[in-house]
Design a protein around this motif. Structure first.
Motif, short mmCIF file in Angstrom:
data_model
loop_
_atom_site.label_atom_id
_atom_site.label_comp_id
_atom_site.label_asym_id
_atom_site.label_seq_id
_atom_site.Cartn_x
_atom_site.Cartn_y
_atom_site.Cartn_z
N SER A 243 11.07 4.68 0.97
CA SER A 243 11.15 4.56 -0.49
C SER A 243 9.77 4.23 -1.04
CB SER A 243 12.16 3.47 -0.87
OG SER A 243 11.66 2.19 -0.50
N GLU A 245 8.82 1.65 -2.46
CA GLU A 245 8.49 0.25 -2.18
C GLU A 245 7.83 0.08 -0.82
OE1 GLU A 245 11.45 1.32 -3.25
OE2 GLU A 245 11.28 0.63 -5.34
N ASP A 246 8.04 1.03 0.10
CA ASP A 246 7.47 0.95 1.44
C ASP A 246 6.03 1.45 1.51
OD1 ASP A 246 9.91 -0.01 2.39
OD2 ASP A 246 10.67 2.01 2.77
N VAL A 248 3.37 0.27 0.00
CA VAL A 248 2.36 -0.77 -0.17
C VAL A 248 1.58 -0.95 1.14
CG1 VAL A 248 1.93 -3.19 -0.71
CG2 VAL A 248 3.76 -1.95 -1.88
N ALA A 267 0.72 1.33 -6.95
CA ALA A 267 1.61 0.84 -5.89
C ALA A 267 0.85 0.15 -4.77
CB ALA A 267 2.42 2.00 -5.32
#
Length: 361
Positions: A243, A245-246, A248, A267
């Motif tokens: 996703s 969020e992964d 980073v 991000a």
């Protein structure tokens, strides 16, 4: 005198008609800037195809204008060609953004799109990294939660054993003081939970507690093992990036000047820009980057064609955006292109082109 005025009037009307004709269609070729981004634009044996090309060919026919395509390397060069006047317009995978709207005019959206993530491997073949997976296991939320529960559970029998055994002359607690007596009791409770009791308490109440605690330990370990196995199985199937969020801290590639660059910087990913889409895919397969973030239609097409069995898309489509045809600010072509685009939609010609490249939904 009247004859001369009439002649001048006719000449003026004729000039206006010619101007109108030129504004609506003209007779010269339209210079159209584009770039190779399958399936929007595909080049095979020197011939251009793809969704954007077929759509523009349909628009060009309705405008009664021939087309001269100008191939550019990336979206930045494409936009420069339109802004500098080297091209009359541009079409490919061009996202409509507020920043670009300040510098250009856009047609009505030609395709709804967004960004997506591409990673190596398939759902059944994700490259394993034992060291990385072990570290992720040690610091996983599942392990920390279960360790916290185990600690809380250990405190209960440890205190019961300490309170009962500390006064027994032959008990397993060698001191009556809380410290270090409680540590002896906790060591016994932890050892019993993990394996089995190496010593049995002497007091009858403590022995009842020990039996109940050993049964609790069996149930706890069974549940923990099942939970850990399930988590590891899901991790093996999904992989480390699933996703936005992964992303980073991950090494992520995209094309130079794309809207994905700004998103990835926000991000906090390690951004690597490539000039051509083919270079981007090659860098992923050569393990130079961890993932690719790019336009969803392009990634889906690659994953089901040239990259089939080598790469896969993961997660949802995010950062939704529309593709459009780009014009210099104030271009008279925009109105007529929009009219032709609407006519293609109304005649179902647009839908036929869409179904050809993206399938029926």
């Amino acid at each position: 005198m009247l004859a001369r005025d009439a002649a001048l009037g006719l000449a003026l009307v004729f000039s206006v008609c010619i101007s109108c004709s030129m504004a609506q269609g003209g007779t010269g070729k339209l210079r159209v800037a584009t770039r190779i981004v399958p399936p929007m634009v595909i080049e095979k044996n020197g011939v251009l195809g793809g969704f954007s090309i077929e759509l523009w060919n349909g628009i060009g026919q309705r405008l009664h204008r021939e087309t001269e395509y100008i191939i550019t390397s990336d979206v930045g060069e494409l936009l420069d060609a339109v802004q500098s006047g080297r091209a009359d317009l541009g079409i490919s995978a061009i996202s409509i953004t507020s920043e670009r709207e300040d510098r250009f005019d856009f047609s009505q959206p030609i395709l709804n799109s967004g960004l997506q993530i591409l990673v190596r491997g398939t759902a059944a073949n994700v490259e394993p990294n034992p060291l990385s997976e072990l570290m992720q296991l040690f610091f996983s939320r599942t392990l920390l939660v279960w360790l916290g529960i185990a600690l809380l559970l250990i405190l209960i029998p440890a205190h019961l054993i300490f309170l009962v055994e500390r006064h027994h002359h032959n008990g397993i607690i060698p001191t009556t003081r809380y410290f270090p007596g409680i540590f002896h009791a906790m060591f016994w409770a932890a050892g019993t939970l993990a394996t089995q009791a190496d010593q049995m308490p002497r007091h009858w109440i403590a022995r009842i507690v020990a039996v109940l605690w050993m049964f609790t330990g069996v149930v706890f370990v069974a549940f923990y093992t099942a939970q850990l196995t399930a988590s590891l199985t899901v991790q093996q199937i999904r992989g480390p990036i699933n996703s936005p969020e992964d992303l980073v801290g991950k090494s992520v590639g995209t094309t130079r000047g794309s809207t994905a660059t700004f998103y990835l910087n926000e991000a906090k990913a390690q951004v690597h820009e490539f000039e051509k889409v083919d270079e981007l895919y090659k860098a992923l397969l050569d393990q130079e980057i961890d993932a690719v973030v790019f336009d969803s239609p392009a990634l889906l097409y690659y994953a089901t064609h040239d990259g089939r069995g080598l790469a896969r898309t993961v997660g949802r489509v995010f950062h939704r955006e529309d593709y459009g045809i780009v014009f210099p600010t104030g271009s008279p072509l925009r109105k007529h292109v929009n009219e032709a685009l609407l006519a293609l939609r109304e005649s179902d010609a647009y839908q036929r082109i869409y179904d050809e490249w993206f399938g029926k939904h």
